[in-house]
Design an enzyme around this catalytic site. Sequence first.
Site, PDB file in Angstrom:
ATOM      1  N   TYR A  56       0.833  -1.202   0.000  1.00 27.95           N
ATOM      2  CA  TYR A  56       0.000   0.000   0.000  1.00 27.95           C
ATOM      3  C   TYR A  56       0.870   1.256   0.000  1.00 27.95           C
ATOM      4  O   TYR A  56       1.554   1.565   0.970  1.00 27.95           O
ATOM      5  CB  TYR A  56      -0.925   0.029   1.219  1.00 27.95           C
ATOM      6  N   HIS A 122      -0.119 -12.056   1.064  1.00 31.16           N
ATOM      7  CA  HIS A 122      -0.896 -11.061   0.327  1.00 31.16           C
ATOM      8  C   HIS A 122      -1.225 -11.557  -1.082  1.00 31.16           C
ATOM      9  O   HIS A 122      -0.337 -11.939  -1.848  1.00 31.16           O
ATOM     10  CB  HIS A 122      -0.088  -9.762   0.236  1.00 31.16           C
TER      11      HIS A 122
END
Length: 279
Positions: A56, A122
């Site tokens: 992110y 992830h």
Amino acid sequence: MQYRILGNTGLKVSALAFGGSSLGSAFRRIDESEGIRAVHTAIANGINLFDTAPYYGATTAETVLGKALKDVPRVKYYLATKVARYGPESKDFDFSPKRVTASVDESLARLGVDYVDFIQVHDMEFGDVEQIVNETIPALQKVKAAGKARFVGISGLPVKLFRRVLDRAPVDQIQSYCHYCLNDTALADLLPYLKQKGVGIFNSAPLAMRLLSNAGPPAWHPAPAELRAKCSTAAALCRTRGSDIGKLALQFSLANPDIHTNIVGTADPARVLQNISDI
């Protein structure tokens, strides 16, 4: 704020958690101070679970979250981050034991903590299931044994992948996104299986990554034009009835007691307050 026990972890977490992608300017450009205010607003209103990732904002989200939590007692919150994804391209994934182990230490340094409560693989659909089961998850279990994480999790978009991995590897928690919301309930069929295994559930993106909002989805959103149009029409109908489609979407996902945690991220403190006031 409602609180729920997360699977077999024993942790009592807020039903509404804070998703950190917005701290990395995933939906709109924000400055650091705005992100820090949003985190503090969330804490002040009972949120005690924060989820982030190195991907992110190219580590920006972890850095900002670490600064926001710097003066908050560690026992006051639960922290989740991820490994294996570091950019938008396929070349930016690395599920190898060496890389994910190093990634945990890098995240801990950015977050300013000695351990995270959840360490997650992830977007596992971009990796090889055999490697994830036989190498990645065992490496994270060693991280857990070393005291750098309390629980090991997996995340991804295709719902079918969760069963494929959970049938073969010890996992404490999953994070699914965009699959238990007003326009898509694919996760619902998997809930009995997850409940039987005692797996904690992060139901991420209950607003379908802003698809179910008045603002509409960002340009990069994968939804086809027809779905975008229908959601826009639904949002307009809600407005004519004096309501907000985002509030309805959040209430929908929170209403299911088998979904322990809903991740909703925003870098707008006023929006955090608005969401919390309706829980």
